[in-house]
Design a protein around this motif. Structure first.
Motif, short mmCIF file in Angstrom:
data_model
loop_
_atom_site.label_atom_id
_atom_site.label_comp_id
_atom_site.label_asym_id
_atom_site.label_seq_id
_atom_site.Cartn_x
_atom_site.Cartn_y
_atom_site.Cartn_z
N LYS A 49 0.82 -1.22 0.00
CA LYS A 49 0.00 0.00 0.00
C LYS A 49 0.85 1.27 0.00
O LYS A 49 0.33 2.37 0.20
N ILE A 50 2.15 1.10 -0.22
CA ILE A 50 3.06 2.25 -0.17
C ILE A 50 3.75 2.41 -1.52
O ILE A 50 4.28 1.43 -2.06
N ASP A 51 3.75 3.60 -2.06
CA ASP A 51 4.38 3.80 -3.36
C ASP A 51 5.90 3.87 -3.21
O ASP A 51 6.43 4.02 -2.11
N ASN A 52 6.58 3.75 -4.33
CA ASN A 52 8.04 3.67 -4.31
C ASN A 52 8.70 4.92 -3.74
O ASN A 52 9.78 4.85 -3.14
N LYS A 53 8.06 6.08 -3.93
CA LYS A 53 8.64 7.31 -3.42
C LYS A 53 8.67 7.29 -1.89
O LYS A 53 9.67 7.67 -1.26
N ASP A 54 7.56 6.84 -1.29
CA ASP A 54 7.51 6.77 0.17
C ASP A 54 8.42 5.65 0.70
O ASP A 54 9.00 5.79 1.78
N LEU A 55 8.54 4.57 -0.06
CA LEU A 55 9.47 3.51 0.33
C LEU A 55 10.90 4.04 0.33
O LEU A 55 11.70 3.70 1.21
N ALA A 56 11.21 4.85 -0.66
CA ALA A 56 12.55 5.43 -0.75
C ALA A 56 12.84 6.33 0.44
O ALA A 56 13.94 6.33 1.00
N LYS A 57 11.84 7.12 0.86
CA LYS A 57 12.00 7.98 2.04
C LYS A 57 12.24 7.13 3.28
O LYS A 57 13.07 7.46 4.13
N LEU A 58 11.51 6.02 3.37
CA LEU A 58 11.63 5.14 4.53
C LEU A 58 13.01 4.48 4.60
O LEU A 58 13.67 4.48 5.65
N PHE A 59 13.46 3.94 3.47
CA PHE A 59 14.70 3.15 3.48
C PHE A 59 15.96 4.00 3.20
O PHE A 59 17.04 3.46 3.07
N SER A 60 15.77 5.31 3.15
CA SER A 60 16.93 6.21 3.13
C SER A 60 17.15 6.82 4.50
O SER A 60 18.18 7.42 4.76
N GLY A 61 16.15 6.67 5.38
CA GLY A 61 16.22 7.28 6.70
C GLY A 61 15.63 8.67 6.76
O GLY A 61 15.63 9.30 7.81
N ASN A 62 15.11 9.16 5.63
CA ASN A 62 14.47 10.48 5.64
C ASN A 62 13.20 10.48 6.50
O ASN A 62 12.84 11.49 7.10
N VAL A 63 12.53 9.34 6.53
CA VAL A 63 11.36 9.13 7.40
C VAL A 63 11.61 7.82 8.14
O VAL A 63 11.97 6.81 7.51
N LEU A 64 11.46 7.83 9.44
CA LEU A 64 11.74 6.63 10.23
C LEU A 64 10.45 6.01 10.75
O LEU A 64 9.51 6.71 11.11
N PRO A 65 10.39 4.67 10.82
CA PRO A 65 9.21 4.00 11.38
C PRO A 65 9.05 4.35 12.86
O PRO A 65 10.03 4.73 13.53
N ASN A 66 7.85 4.19 13.37
CA ASN A 66 7.60 4.39 14.79
C ASN A 66 8.37 3.35 15.60
O ASN A 66 8.65 2.25 15.12
N ASP A 67 8.71 3.72 16.81
CA ASP A 67 9.36 2.81 17.77
C ASP A 67 10.80 2.45 17.41
O ASP A 67 11.34 1.48 17.95
N THR A 68 11.40 3.20 16.51
CA THR A 68 12.83 2.98 16.25
C THR A 68 13.64 3.86 17.20
O THR A 68 13.23 4.98 17.53
N ASN A 69 14.76 3.33 17.63
CA ASN A 69 15.72 4.10 18.44
C ASN A 69 17.08 3.91 17.79
O ASN A 69 17.81 2.98 18.12
N THR A 70 17.39 4.75 16.83
CA THR A 70 18.54 4.51 15.96
C THR A 70 19.86 4.71 16.69
O THR A 70 20.05 5.70 17.40
#
Length: 481
Positions: A49-70
């Motif tokens: 349900k996620i387009d490639n642009k949002d996937l790219a933001k997620l897996f580049s670290g521009n947007v982080l998933p909830n509950d992450t403590n990097t």
């Protein structure tokens, strides 16, 4: 985003000695290059349900998933034999993703920017080496060898300075953990026994819970890690894999293959083969992988000395006995592995001579390692005048006689061989062709290669070009930093 992440970050609960809390450095224009849908499914993650642009933001670290403590993890390492205090200089751990509340996986970005461990590095990674890790780690997985895996590669839209300007990228690596021999070396160098005990307990709980009630966890951990690492290098030798950079920071306590920098697969058999451009003296050559494994394990043993016995001399004596047994364990495992490659059941006193005679012939005649075993399995696509050599024919007759010993027969032997000898490996030149095409925005060669490598023990049609070794005798690989 209802992807299905379930982060539970136990490593963060360790003292600050073990890590630095830091976020990935945002990138300019991330784009999804490749997504491992099969691995995503294994991780119970749904990206549909996620387009490639949002996937790219997620897996580049521009947007982080909830509950992450990097965090960036601290570790040390003997790099080509020289001890250095290191750490994640270009990687950030998002956290530990739980699958079905039982299986725990580190999710790590590689190439995500500078950390306090970067030293003079830029913290970035290049597209080619990240795609290379994706290809080879997935190939190693398909070969049934324990390994870290690759979930995505994202281009950053930024240039990275190496010998020249190259396209930047971030790899998402999945591992059962990133605890290394170098992690223990880092903590041991701090000379804090409480932190060392904490790391021991954490590692046992995460990877070896069966020894949690042991009277000597340090000793049992050393024995179990040695067993796993010994089996790992046996598997590398089975398929002709050369890791290329077996520093202690690249040896995991879980027994998984990690870090696919200057790695490659042997073609023309020569035990001294080295592909890494920086391995000038053959420290990490094909045949030197077992003794280097033992050397690395000895470094782990040194770290554990304070926890093995309060009497240092006694602890050293006990640890030395365990490490010295590595050679015996390895030789037994290697001989049995080679028996399987040749379809030999049971044992015969002349097996070692038979095996060594074949390897010596292969080396003398520059025979291809993988294809020689394929030829013995009657793979019709493997045709080479080299196998008409009289010495090889004479050897084959002795081999066929040996097959019939211990109640064996040709049919059962072939079945055993097919489980242990891949029909296809990531041929170095085919990997380079795919990477070169990717640099020109053509991903089809990578997908074609991955499709073939996914089924290495299955006889596939029209794969001859993936089985033919390169004519380039001067192939080199580079570590990408």
């Amino acid at each position: 985003m209802t992807i299905g992440w379930h982060f539970d970050n136990t490593y963060l609960k360790l003292s600050k000695t073990f890590r630095e809390e830091i976020k990935p450095t945002p990138v300019h224009d991330p784009n999804l290059v490749i997504l491992n849908e099969e691995l995503a499914e294994d991780l119970k993650l749904d990206f549909s349900k996620i387009d490639n642009k949002d996937l790219a933001k997620l897996f580049s670290g521009n947007v982080l998933p909830n509950d992450t403590n990097t965090i960036a993890q601290a570790y040390a390492g003997h790099q080509f034999g020289h001890f250095t205090m290191l750490g994640d200089g270009r990687a950030v751990l998002l956290g530990e993703h739980l699958v079905n509340n039982t299986k725990r996986f580190d999710i790590q970005f590689k190439g995500s920017g500078r950390t306090s461990f970067s030293r003079s590095g830029d913290g970035r990674a290049v597209l080619g080496p990240m795609l290379r890790e994706y290809i080879i780690s997935e190939a190693i997985h398909a070969l049934n060898i324990p390994t870290t895996r690759s979930l995505t590669v994202v281009s950053t839209g930024e240039k990275v300075v190496r010998e020249n300007l190259l396209p930047g990228a971030i790899l998402t690596r999945v591992a059962s953990s990133h605890i290394r021999v170098g992690t223990f070396q880092y903590i041991a160098a701090k000379q804090n026994v409480n932190d060392l005990t904490t790391l021991l307990d954490y590692t046992v709980e995460r990877h070896y819970p069966e020894i949690q009630s042991s009277k000597n966890k340090a000793l049992d951990l050393l024995s179990l890690v040695m067993e796993k690492q010994c089996q790992l290098v046996i598997n590398w030798m089975r398929v002709g894999f050369i890791h290329g950079v077996m520093n202690t920071d690249n040896m995991t306590l879980s027994g998984e293959t990690i870090d696919y920098g200057p790695c490659a697969f042997i073609d023309h058999y020569d035990p001294k083969t080295v592909f890494s451009s920086i391995d000038k003296f053959g420290r990490y050559s094909f045949s030197n992988q077992p003794p280097i494994t033992k050397w690395n394990l000895a470094r782990l043993a040194e770290c554990l000395i304070p926890l093995i016995d309060k009497n240092e001399d006694q602890a050293i004596k006990i640890a030395t006995e365990i490490i010295d047994n590595f050679q015996n364990i390895y030789e037994i495992k290697w001989l049995n592995m080679m028996r399987d490659k040749l379809g030999l059941f049971g044992e015969d006193k002349d097996d070692l001579e038979l095996i060594n005679n074949l390897l010596n012939w292969m080396q003398s005649n520059q025979a291809d390692y993988t294809n020689t075993f394929c030829y013995l399995m009657n793979i019709s696509s493997i045709q080479d005048q080299i196998y008409e050599d009289k010495d090889f024919i004479d050897w084959s007759k002795n081999w066929e006689k040996r097959i019939l010993i211990n109640g064996g027969n040709k049919e059962n032997s072939l079945e055993l061989m097919k489980k242990n000898n891949p029909f296809v490996i990531p041929r170095n030149h085919k990997v380079e062709e795919a990477l070169e095409a990717a640099n020109n925005n053509d991903l089809k060669p990578i997908y074609d290669l991955l499709s073939i490598l996914k089924k290495p023990y299955t006889k596939q049609v029209n794969i001859e070009k993936f089985q033919t070794p390169s004519k380039n005798q001067n192939y080199q690989t580079f570590c990408g930093t």
